[in-house]
Design a protein around this motif. Sequence first.
Motif, PDB file in Angstrom:
ATOM      1  N   VAL A  42      41.592  35.965  46.250  1.00 29.19           N
ATOM      2  CA  VAL A  42      41.412  37.031  45.555  1.00 29.19           C
ATOM      3  C   VAL A  42      41.351  36.649  43.799  1.00 29.19           C
ATOM      4  N   THR A  66      43.113  32.995  40.041  1.00 32.19           N
ATOM      5  CA  THR A  66      43.149  33.651  41.348  1.00 32.19           C
ATOM      6  C   THR A  66      44.715  33.964  41.453  1.00 32.19           C
ATOM      7  N   LEU A 123      40.955  45.880  42.342  1.00 29.90           N
ATOM      8  CA  LEU A 123      40.809  45.191  44.130  1.00 29.90           C
ATOM      9  C   LEU A 123      39.486  45.932  44.777  1.00 29.90           C
ATOM     10  N   VAL A 162      38.124  44.599  47.924  1.00 35.12           N
ATOM     11  CA  VAL A 162      39.230  43.869  48.745  1.00 35.12           C
ATOM     12  C   VAL A 162      39.485  45.008  49.951  1.00 35.12           C
ATOM     13  N   LEU A 193      43.235  41.316  54.389  1.00 38.02           N
ATOM     14  CA  LEU A 193      43.967  40.947  53.222  1.00 38.02           C
ATOM     15  C   LEU A 193      45.124  39.963  53.960  1.00 38.02           C
ATOM     16  N   ASN A 207      41.047  37.224  50.981  1.00 42.69           N
ATOM     17  CA  ASN A 207      40.403  38.324  51.688  1.00 42.69           C
ATOM     18  C   ASN A 207      39.068  37.859  51.978  1.00 42.69           C
TER      19      ASN A 207
END
Length: 199
Positions: free
Chosen positions: A51, A120, A146, A149, A154, A199
């Motif tokens: 992410v 990240t 997000l 996502v 996740l 993700n």
Amino acid sequence: MQEEAPFFSPVLILLFFYCRTLFVALLLILGCEQVTDVNTPPEQILNKQLVTLPTPTDLNVEDLHTEYKVIDGAAGGWFTEEFTYAGGPNGNVYFLSTLHFYANAYTGTKTISQTFDTETAAITFGPSMQFNVPVDYTLTITGLDLTGVNPNTLDFVYIDSNGNMYAVQKDYVTMDLSSGMLKVKNAKLNHFSRYGFVN
């Protein structure tokens, strides 16, 4: 009157030993459970990406931020750090990171490091070492965008030096879209390396 000794033919004796051996062998085969090797490698995670974090608005913020603490492995202890930088949809990105070392997690006293990544949702621990008792790790990051996502895919993983990702045992991993929050609770770290949300 004298009693006669019982007569056992060699065939009966051999048959007796054969049956006893067969019985013991069957007992061992049927009575044993399958044991899973504790050194079995964890499940490799495929087709996932780390992410990404919002770009810092302050140009003086470096890509990596490191904190240190000396911990005695025999006694165990806690290492909690907070880190914030300006950026993201809510104005600030905030990290709350907690390592819990159980007694006898490792031998000797070591300077432990936590390196936060501002690109990240990952963190790197040092020095490189294996633990006798897994270390519990909880990480919360807030202030993220997000969008895109998926909470169903996740995960929080271990990332090796080649970029391969592996599953990590944990209590749970979750997210909250409104606060831009990612959280992993009590991830079991068997060794120090790089870990992150994917993700």
